[in-house]
Design an enzyme around this catalytic site. Structure first.
Site, PDB file in Angstrom:
ATOM      1  N   ASP A  78       0.821  -1.221   0.000  1.00  0.00           N
ATOM      2  CA  ASP A  78       0.000   0.000   0.000  1.00  0.00           C
ATOM      3  C   ASP A  78       0.849   1.262   0.000  1.00  0.00           C
ATOM      4  O   ASP A  78       0.648   2.157  -0.821  1.00  0.00           O
ATOM      5  CB  ASP A  78      -0.914   0.047   1.236  1.00  0.00           C
ATOM      6  CG  ASP A  78      -2.133  -0.855   1.100  1.00  0.00           C
ATOM      7  OD1 ASP A  78      -2.467  -1.244  -0.038  1.00  0.00           O
ATOM      8  OD2 ASP A  78      -2.742  -1.157   2.137  1.00  0.00           O
ATOM      9  N   ARG A  87      -0.066   4.559  17.452  1.00  0.00           N
ATOM     10  CA  ARG A  87      -0.448   5.558  16.444  1.00  0.00           C
ATOM     11  C   ARG A  87      -0.211   7.009  16.856  1.00  0.00           C
ATOM     12  O   ARG A  87       0.288   7.788  16.043  1.00  0.00           O
ATOM     13  CB  ARG A  87      -1.906   5.368  16.000  1.00  0.00           C
ATOM     14  CG  ARG A  87      -2.182   4.058  15.271  1.00  0.00           C
ATOM     15  CD  ARG A  87      -1.238   3.822  14.123  1.00  0.00           C
ATOM     16  NE  ARG A  87      -1.649   2.676  13.326  1.00  0.00           N
ATOM     17  CZ  ARG A  87      -0.837   1.740  12.858  1.00  0.00           C
ATOM     18  NH1 ARG A  87       0.444   1.790  13.130  1.00  0.00           N
ATOM     19  NH2 ARG A  87      -1.292   0.758  12.128  1.00  0.00           N
ATOM     20  N   ASP A 134      -7.391   3.350  12.911  1.00  0.00           N
ATOM     21  CA  ASP A 134      -6.082   4.002  12.807  1.00  0.00           C
ATOM     22  C   ASP A 134      -6.155   5.366  12.126  1.00  0.00           C
ATOM     23  O   ASP A 134      -5.434   6.287  12.490  1.00  0.00           O
ATOM     24  CB  ASP A 134      -5.093   3.080  12.087  1.00  0.00           C
ATOM     25  CG  ASP A 134      -4.721   1.883  12.938  1.00  0.00           C
ATOM     26  OD1 ASP A 134      -4.724   2.025  14.180  1.00  0.00           O
ATOM     27  OD2 ASP A 134      -4.432   0.813  12.375  1.00  0.00           O
ATOM     28  N   SER A 192      -4.128  -8.899   7.216  1.00  0.00           N
ATOM     29  CA  SER A 192      -3.711  -7.529   7.491  1.00  0.00           C
ATOM     30  C   SER A 192      -3.066  -7.524   8.879  1.00  0.00           C
ATOM     31  O   SER A 192      -3.711  -7.836   9.880  1.00  0.00           O
ATOM     32  CB  SER A 192      -4.929  -6.599   7.457  1.00  0.00           C
ATOM     33  OG  SER A 192      -4.599  -5.368   8.037  1.00  0.00           O
TER      34      SER A 192
HETATM   35  N1  ARG Z   1      -8.199  -3.605  16.076  1.00  0.00           N
HETATM   36  C1  ARG Z   1      -6.948  -3.056  16.536  1.00  0.00           C
HETATM   37  C2  ARG Z   1      -7.091  -1.572  16.724  1.00  0.00           C
HETATM   38  O1  ARG Z   1      -7.999  -0.966  16.251  1.00  0.00           O
HETATM   39  C3  ARG Z   1      -5.808  -3.419  15.633  1.00  0.00           C
HETATM   40  C4  ARG Z   1      -5.755  -2.686  14.358  1.00  0.00           C
HETATM   41  C5  ARG Z   1      -4.624  -3.104  13.514  1.00  0.00           C
HETATM   42  N2  ARG Z   1      -4.378  -2.151  12.490  1.00  0.00           N
HETATM   43  C6  ARG Z   1      -4.102  -2.457  11.239  1.00  0.00           C
HETATM   44  N3  ARG Z   1      -3.925  -1.464  10.420  1.00  0.00           N
HETATM   45  N4  ARG Z   1      -4.044  -3.677  10.813  1.00  0.00           N
HETATM   46  O2  ARG Z   1      -6.266  -0.994  17.365  1.00  0.00           O
END
Ligand code: ARG
Length: 420
Positions: A34, A115, A144, A196
């Site tokens: 990506d 993040r 995110d 992912s």
């Molecule tokens: N569900 C978790 C969260 O919202 C993990 C997210 C993982 N992020 C990703 N871009 N794969 O913090």
């Protein structure tokens, strides 16, 4: 400008970039498909320069020289690699441990904690490299994007944001075609979409594929960090975690910095199959999703911390703190790291944790980490008081019936009113 392609971006929010004004972009670059496609696409579509930033939060197995080389070959003006592990541990994980931070009863928040730090570093690097815009690779369905954009909009109102993956109309097939066409290496098989993944020092998450089918039990190949409990050693292992003022400082008697301590706890837990969490989660953007987490260090350190806290706090503190812990986890999950309430809650966490010093022993065995021993100079505990054998000076057993009479008074009156 006529050379610019359609970016699919019509700004909705005040912090979103107007394509005509984008000149130099700070791209949060991971080296994956990506963000590699984004790196080319931004240069083409916006006719803009791109500075890349890659942040090391302790995700295992990354080759940062390779990532940097890839970015430069794909036309980045500069590529900065920042090792932020110490800051992550000190400023984000230590407060999370003090707050026993679990969202939805199971998720130790590693991505959510990472993040705001990544986005803060993006702001700093955008400012010192003269970028006007920050680009990230989040989709429009996850948490995110909320965490990153809320951070940028809070810390740097002068900067704009673009999220190409959210706005471009490319599916995975088109992305791969675009990559091929532009000489972007696509690693691994391209037939089926991979999981992912997101990971750092505190844990690893997998989403997508069969995980979206709630009736599908975990397939073995999803576990890349933790040994499957079925394959874990037949002998249990004891681990002693020592805390000072709420922060872990030693494992099995050996003092370690927080980063090394978490790495070591990860190894121990992973070996024994500890820290697998199959979790249904309420996202901030409304969706309910399933995540498979592997968080061995958190599965050892959080229960140890909570046990020690329970020992040194009073019944009233223990009743109260869980509510604040939950609120803290929710704020962080929701991307509101910079919200003053989080700081207010941290002040309380700090105060309580001042006395959270001592050692908790856990037994690791086939997927479980169970507390087996406790010791603390601050324990509100007196073995002779708790013992059945005799009464110490602070406790008079003959006072108990009087206590029970008064303590149960209103409940007894209410019962009688309802049953007469
Ligand atoms: N569900 C978790 C969260 O919202 C993990 C997210 C993982 N992020 C990703 N871009 N794969 O913090």
């Amino acid at each position: 400008m006529s050379s610019r392609r359609e970016t699919g971006t019509t700004p909705t929010a005040s912090y979103e970039a107007d394509p005509a004004e984008v000149q130099r972009v700070l791209l949060l670059y991971s080296g994956g498909l990506d963000t590699s496609v984004m790196l080319k696409w931004i240069q083409d579509s916006y006719d803009a320069e791109v500075v890349c930033l890659t942040v090391n939060l302790g995700q295992p197995g990354e080759d940062y020289e390779l990532i940097k080389g890839k970015a430069m070959r794909l036309g980045a003006l500069e590529c900065h690699v920042v090792d932020a592990r110490e800051e992550f541990a000190r400023e984000f994980l230590a407060p999370a441990i003090k707050a026993n931070a679990l969202y939805g009863g199971g998720y130790p928040l590693f991505t959510a904690l990472g993040r705001p730090l990544i986005a803060k570093l993006a702001v700093e690097h955008a400012r010192c490299t003269g970028c006007d815009t920050i680009a990230h690779g989040c989709t429009g369905k996850g948490n995110d994007q909320v965490r990153i954009e809320a951070t940028v909009a809070t810390l740097a109102p002068e900067l704009k944001v673009i999220a190409p993956v959210r706005s471009w109309q490319m599916g995975r097939e088109e992305e791969i075609a675009y990559a091929r066409e532009h000489g972007i290496p696509v690693k691994g098989g391209t037939e089926s979409a991979p999981y992912s993944i997101d990971d750092n020092l505190w844990g690893r998450s997998s989403e997508g594929r069969w995980i979206e089918d709630l009736e599908h039990a975990p397939e073995d190949d999803v576990f890349q960090l933790v040994t499957r409990p079925e394959e874990a050693p037949d002998e249990p292992e004891l681990v002693a975690v020592e805390f000072e003022s709420g922060v872990p400082v030693a494992l099995n008697g050996g003092r370690l910095g927080l980063v090394e301590l978490i790495e070591r706890a990860t190894e121990l837990g992973a070996r024994h199959g500890v820290g697998i969490i199959d979790h249904i989660e309420d996202r901030i953007v409304g969706l309910k999703v399933r995540d498979i987490y592997e968080a061995p260090a958190a599965a050892i350190i959080l229960p140890a911390h909570q046990e020690l806290e329970r020992l040194v706090c009073t019944i009233h503190q223990n009743q109260f703190k869980g509510q604040l812990d939950r609120q803290w986890a929710y704020l962080v999950y929701a991307g509101l790291w910079w919200e003053p309430l989080r700081g207010d809650l941290d002040a309380y966490m700090e105060q309580v944790n001042e006395r959270v010093s001592g050692t908790i022993g856990l037994k690791l065995y086939k997927g479980h980490a169970r507390v087996v021993t406790r010791s603390s100079p601050n324990a509100v505990y007196d073995a002779s008081l708790a013992s059945f054998a005799d009464s110490g000076g602070l406790f008079s057993q003959t006072a108990s019936p009087g206590f029970i009479e008064l303590f149960s008074l209103q409940s007894r009156m209410a019962w009688r009113l309802r049953n007469e």
